[in-house]
Design a protein around this motif. Structure first.
Motif, PDB file in Angstrom:
ATOM      1  N   LEU A 115       6.503  -3.051  -0.226  1.00  0.00           N
ATOM      2  CA  LEU A 115       6.670  -2.168  -1.383  1.00  0.00           C
ATOM      3  C   LEU A 115       8.146  -2.018  -1.750  1.00  0.00           C
ATOM      4  N   GLN A 116       8.979  -1.931  -0.733  1.00  0.00           N
ATOM      5  CA  GLN A 116      10.416  -1.828  -1.006  1.00  0.00           C
ATOM      6  C   GLN A 116      10.937  -3.099  -1.682  1.00  0.00           C
TER       7      GLN A 116
ATOM      8  N   LEU B  74       9.338  -3.008 -21.227  1.00  0.00           N
ATOM      9  CA  LEU B  74      10.187  -2.042 -20.530  1.00  0.00           C
ATOM     10  C   LEU B  74       9.361  -0.874 -20.017  1.00  0.00           C
ATOM     11  N   GLN B  75       8.458  -0.367 -20.853  1.00  0.00           N
ATOM     12  CA  GLN B  75       7.605   0.740 -20.425  1.00  0.00           C
ATOM     13  C   GLN B  75       6.697   0.313 -19.274  1.00  0.00           C
ATOM     14  N   SER B  76       6.214  -0.933 -19.363  1.00  0.00           N
ATOM     15  CA  SER B  76       5.362  -1.437 -18.281  1.00  0.00           C
ATOM     16  C   SER B  76       6.139  -1.520 -16.976  1.00  0.00           C
ATOM     17  N   SER B  77       7.391  -1.986 -17.042  1.00  0.00           N
ATOM     18  CA  SER B  77       8.222  -2.069 -15.829  1.00  0.00           C
ATOM     19  C   SER B  77       8.481  -0.687 -15.252  1.00  0.00           C
TER      20      SER B  77
ATOM     21  N   ASP C 100       6.977   3.606 -11.145  1.00  0.00           N
ATOM     22  CA  ASP C 100       6.290   4.855 -10.772  1.00  0.00           C
ATOM     23  C   ASP C 100       5.135   4.572  -9.817  1.00  0.00           C
ATOM     24  N   ALA C 101       4.391   3.482 -10.107  1.00  0.00           N
ATOM     25  CA  ALA C 101       3.260   3.147  -9.240  1.00  0.00           C
ATOM     26  C   ALA C 101       3.737   2.781  -7.836  1.00  0.00           C
ATOM     27  N   ILE C 102       4.823   1.995  -7.779  1.00  0.00           N
ATOM     28  CA  ILE C 102       5.356   1.605  -6.458  1.00  0.00           C
ATOM     29  C   ILE C 102       5.861   2.827  -5.706  1.00  0.00           C
ATOM     30  N   ASN C 103       6.532   3.746  -6.422  1.00  0.00           N
ATOM     31  CA  ASN C 103       7.000   4.982  -5.779  1.00  0.00           C
ATOM     32  C   ASN C 103       5.824   5.760  -5.190  1.00  0.00           C
TER      33      ASN C 103
ATOM     34  N   GLU D  55       5.222   6.622  -1.268  1.00  0.00           N
ATOM     35  CA  GLU D  55       4.951   7.974  -0.750  1.00  0.00           C
ATOM     36  C   GLU D  55       3.677   7.978   0.092  1.00  0.00           C
ATOM     37  N   GLY D  56       2.662   7.254  -0.402  1.00  0.00           N
ATOM     38  CA  GLY D  56       1.418   7.174   0.361  1.00  0.00           C
ATOM     39  C   GLY D  56       1.617   6.491   1.705  1.00  0.00           C
ATOM     40  N   GLN D  57       2.402   5.407   1.718  1.00  0.00           N
ATOM     41  CA  GLN D  57       2.666   4.708   2.970  1.00  0.00           C
ATOM     42  C   GLN D  57       3.478   5.572   3.932  1.00  0.00           C
TER      43      GLN D  57
END
Length: 325
Positions: free
Chosen positions: A101-102, A171-174, A179-182, A186-188
């Motif tokens: 993820l990082q 750009l919005q998708s990136s 946000d999704a990766i963050n 957090e979940g991990q």
């Protein structure tokens, strides 16, 4: 007539006058005991498979004196070790996912930078297309160019705007991907903390299982002599509510103690350090000596008679005296 008489001779015993002690003696009874007696029990339940000592045997501190069946306790240790390895493997998996993820985060941030550059480039293209369209339209309005050139300029402008919209969408998708990766990170991290807690729990379970396994071996806590053995090989002991007694060990029978009860009418003259002489039924013609070690303050009442415990220390180097005499 002759008068006769008899005269009785008187004898005298003489002695020198001397000074001596007047002894005030108190008589009492009590029982002998070792100075330190330890009851050895079992903290776990199981069948006794081996006993290494018997009555009157001398034992050393930490000497193995008995063993319980340890098969079920070994199984518990193996299970706890397996649970610990599983928890550690789960944590390593979490670490690997977190690393992925990082890495994805680094890529997503690079994509954002590229998307921002594309947006700026598209904005410049839109500005150029708008300016070109206005210039072509002015020429067309003056009837200096053909309608096809105006159409081409309009198409170029619309294409530039469409490209700008697409760049902004990318750009919005990136950003959304960031946000999704963050959220995944957090979940991990939460899972990682959970795995750490699970590892700590399984380590504690392994420690407890190992302690129970170690407790299947019974060791002498002191140097001394076995004066009582309450179990046999093959016997099952249950430690559900309290540790069952297996052995009683007297620390040193060369030093013993008498617990004697002195009436309250006599206790006032009893002091620590006073000399004591006593006899036991086993040696009726032999007198032993001791010293008052302690006068206990707690009263004992029996049939309205108050007595106090007086503890007498006794040397038993010849080992003639035995507990309970």
């Amino acid at each position: 007539h002759v008068k006769s008489s008899t005269k009785k001779e008187t004898t005298y015993t003489t002695a020198k006058i001397t000074k001596g002690d007047i002894v005030n003696s108190i008589s009492s009874s009590g029982s002998l005991a070792a100075l330190n007696t330890v009851e050895v029990g079992s903290q776990v339940s199981g069948k006794i498979v081996k006993i290494y000592v018997d009555f009157n045997d001398e034992v050393k501190e930490n000497q193995l004196i008995a063993e319980l069946d340890d098969s079920s306790f070994k199984a518990q240790v193996l299970q706890a070790k397996a649970n610990l390895e599983s928890a550690k493997a789960g944590m390593l998996g979490n670490y690997a996912q977190l690393k992925n993820l990082q890495a994805s985060m680094i890529t997503a941030k690079a994509d954002i930078q590229a998307s921002e550059a594309n947006v700026k480039k598209a904005e410049i293209n839109v500005t150029d297309a708008e300016r070109n369209y206005k210039r072509i339209k002015e020429l067309f309005d003056k009837k200096l160019i053909a309608k096809s050139e105006l159409d081409n300029a309009e198409t170029s402008r619309d294409t530039a705007k469409a490209n700008l919209d697409a760049s902004k969408a990318n750009l919005q998708s990136s950003k959304a991907r960031i946000d999704a990766i963050n959220a995944q990170i957090e979940g991990q991290n939460a899972d990682l903390e959970s795995q750490k807690a699970r590892i700590a729990q399984t380590e504690a379970q392994l420690s407890l299982a190992q302690i129970d396994l170690d407790r299947t071996k019974i060791y002498s806590p002191i140097n001394g002599r076995i004066i009582s053995r309450d179990v046999d090989e093959g016997q099952t002991v249950a430690a559900s509510f309290q540790a069952p007694k297996l052995f009683t060990i007297a620390q040193d029978l060369r030093k013993m103690q008498i617990d004697t009860a002195v009436d309250e009418t006599d206790i006032g003259v009893v002091k620590e350090g006073q000399q004591v002489t006593f006899t036991v039924d086993a040696y009726k013609d032999k007198t032993f000596k001791g010293i008052v070690h302690q006068v206990r303050l707690s009263p004992n009442e029996s049939s309205s008679v108050i007595t106090y415990s007086v503890m007498v220390n006794v040397d038993n180097e010849e080992l003639l005296l035995k507990p309970g005499m």
